[in-house]
Enzyme design. Structure first.
Site, PDB file in Angstrom:
ATOM      1  N   SER A  47      71.750 -67.796 -50.721  1.00 33.19           N
ATOM      2  CA  SER A  47      70.760 -68.030 -49.887  1.00 33.19           C
ATOM      3  C   SER A  47      69.343 -67.967 -50.710  1.00 33.19           C
ATOM      4  CB  SER A  47      70.609 -66.908 -48.766  1.00 33.19           C
ATOM      5  OG  SER A  47      70.831 -65.590 -49.391  1.00 33.19           O
ATOM      6  N   LYS A  48      69.607 -67.290 -51.887  1.00 33.74           N
ATOM      7  CA  LYS A  48      68.275 -67.073 -52.781  1.00 33.74           C
ATOM      8  C   LYS A  48      67.655 -68.401 -53.280  1.00 33.74           C
ATOM      9  CE  LYS A  48      68.591 -62.936 -52.467  1.00 33.74           C
ATOM     10  NZ  LYS A  48      67.428 -61.665 -51.992  1.00 33.74           N
ATOM     11  N   ASP A  49      68.384 -69.597 -53.014  1.00 29.12           N
ATOM     12  CA  ASP A  49      67.806 -70.955 -53.423  1.00 29.12           C
ATOM     13  C   ASP A  49      66.489 -71.140 -52.543  1.00 29.12           C
ATOM     14  OD1 ASP A  49      70.143 -71.314 -55.115  1.00 29.12           O
ATOM     15  OD2 ASP A  49      70.728 -73.128 -53.876  1.00 29.12           O
ATOM     16  N   ALA A  52      63.404 -69.215 -53.894  1.00 24.72           N
ATOM     17  CA  ALA A  52      63.181 -69.272 -55.210  1.00 24.72           C
ATOM     18  C   ALA A  52      62.243 -70.719 -55.245  1.00 24.72           C
ATOM     19  CB  ALA A  52      64.577 -69.615 -56.227  1.00 24.72           C
ATOM     20  N   THR A  79      69.131 -64.493 -57.036  1.00 27.65           N
ATOM     21  CA  THR A  79      68.072 -64.786 -57.239  1.00 27.65           C
ATOM     22  C   THR A  79      67.810 -65.286 -58.516  1.00 27.65           C
ATOM     23  OG1 THR A  79      67.160 -63.262 -55.444  1.00 27.65           O
ATOM     24  CG2 THR A  79      65.482 -64.307 -56.772  1.00 27.65           C
TER      25      THR A  79
END
Length: 345
Positions: A47-49, A52, A79
Site C-alpha cells: 500500500s505504500k506505493d 510514495a 515505504t
C-alpha cells in the site's frame, strides 16, 4: 495505419485500483461477508506505493523536489521500497533509515532498488540518536538538497489514501461496506480511508489493529502516551512507540491488539486456505478480524473489508521460515510445518 500498442508508460501507472477479493474458506464459520483489499497487487507489492507517489509528486508540484534531489525516509521497509522505486523512475537519489526489525528480505530489496540503507536498532526510544527517526533527521540535515518524506508526521500520508483507497473501497462495495478493519502504523492508510468512507456513511465502523508492545490502543482510549505500554514485538509495520501525527484517531472507532505468534500463524493460514500469500501485517489484520468476530462484532448482514498491506515474499526469512518460527517459540503453540520437501537423488 499501425494500431496503438497497449502498454503502460512505466510501473507507476499501475499504482492503485487494487482488487477486492472475497474471503471464503478462512471465514467459513464466521458471521458476515468478508472481503480483502489486497495491496500486494501494487507494483511495489504494498500500500505504500500510494503515499510514495503522491507525496513525491506533491513535492514536485511545489518545487521542493528538483532534478538531482535526494529523498530521505524512515521506514520499516515497504515505504522505503516504494520511494526507491519512484526515485529510480524520476531520477532522484534515495537514502533510507531502516529498523533492524525489518526482515533481511526487505533490506536486500531496498539495496537492489539502488537505495543507500542505514540499519538502525529497533528497540530504542524514538528520541534516541540511534533510532531510525533520529538517524533520518540527521541525514536530512547533513545532505544538501535533500527532502525528508517523514511519513509519520506528514498529512499527505492521510491524503493519499483519502483520494485513492477510500474511494476504491466505496465503489468496489457499491457503498455496502459496514466495517473497515486495518492495521495502524503511521496511521495514514486507516485514517485516510476511514475519513473518506465516513463522509459517505458515518455509520461505517472503523477498527484499527495494534500490537502488544505498542502505545496506539491506549492513546486512542485515553489520549495519554504511556511509555509503560512499550516493549519489543516482532510484527513489522504495525503499532508504534510514539504518537504519529499521520493518525487521525477521531476517525477510528476502536483498536484491538494482536500477538506476534497468532498473527504469524494466521498469515500462513491465509496462504493455505485462500491462496493469498500475504505479509506479516496482513496476518495481523486477519487475526484481528477473527478476534472481532469471536467477540460478536459482526452479524450476517455485515460487510467487512480488511486491508492486507503487503506481500508475503518480504517475509521469507521470517514467518514463512519454519526455522525462524521455531526460534521465536511460535511452533510450540501449534504444529504447523510447511509442506515437506524431499530431495530425489
Amino acid at each position: 495505419m499501425k494500431e496503438e500498442i497497449q502498454a503502460h508508460a512505466n510501473v507507476l501507472q499501475l499504482i492503485g485500483n487494487t482488487p477486492l477479493i472475497k474471503l471464503n474458506n478462512i471465514t467459513a464459520n464466521m458471521k458476515g461477508n468478508y472481503f480483502a483489499k489486497v495491496e500486494a497487487f501494487n507494483p511495489g507489492h504494498s500500500s505504500k506505493d500510494r503515499i510514495a507517489l503522491y507525496i513525491i509528486e506533491q513535492a514536485e508540484e511545489k518545487g521542493i523536489l528538483k532534478p538531482g534531489s535526494t529523498i530521505i525516509e524512515t521506514t520499516s521497509g515497504n515505504t522505503g521500497f516504494s520511494i526507491a522505486m519512484v526515485s529510480v523512475l524520476k531520477g532522484y537519489k534515495c537514502i533510507l533509515a531502516v529498523s533492524s526489525k525489518s526482515s533481511k528480505d526487505k533490506i536486500d530489496m531496498l539495496r537492489t532498488m539502488g537505495a543507500k540503507v542505514y540499519v538502525c536498532p529497533a528497540h530504542v526510544p524514538a528520541d534516541d540518536p540511534r533510532s531510525y527517526y533520529e538517524v533520518a533527521k540527521r541525514l536530512h540535515e547533513e545532505t544538501e538538497g535533500s527532502v525528508y518524506i517523514n511519513q509519520y508526521f506528514n498529512q499527505l500520508n492521510i491524503d493519499a489514501h483519502y483520494k485513492t483507497t477510500g474511494p476504491e473501497i466505496w465503489n468496489q462495495t457499491k457503498g455496502q461496506i459496514t466495517h473497515l478493519v486495518a492495521c495502524s502504523g503511521t496511521g495514514g492508510t486507516i485514517s485516510g480511508t476511514a475519513r473518506f468512507l465516513k463522509e459517505q456513511n458515518p455509520n461505517i465502523k472503523v477498527i484499527g489493529i495494534d500490537a502488544f508492545g505498542s502505545v496506539l490502543k491506549k492513546y486512542h482510549e485515553t489520549r495519554e502516551f504511556d511509555k509503560n505500554e512499550i516493549y519489543p514485538y516482532r510484527i513489522e509495520g504495525l503499532g508504534k512507540n510514539l504518537i504519529p501525527a499521520a493518525t487521525d484517531f477521531d476517525s477510528i472507532d476502536e483498536f484491538i491488539k494482536v500477538t506476534d505468534d497468532e498473527s504469524a500463524h494466521t498469515a500462513r493460514e491465509l496462504a493455505k486456505t485462500e491462496g493469498i500469500f500475504a505479509g506479516y501485517t496482513s496476518g495481523a489484520a486477519m487475526q484481528g478480524l477473527k478476534q472481532l468476530e469471536e467477540n460478536g462484532e459482526f452479524d450476517k448482514a455485515s460487510t467487512i473489508v480488511v486491508i492486507f498491506p503487503d506481500h508475503g515474499s518480504r517475509y521469507m526469512s521470517k514467518i514463512y521460515s519454519d526455522e525462524w518460527m521455531e526460534q521465536q517459540g511460535f511452533m510450540d503453540t501449534e504444529v504447523e510445518q510447511t509442506a515437506s520437501v524431499q530431495v530425489v537423488k
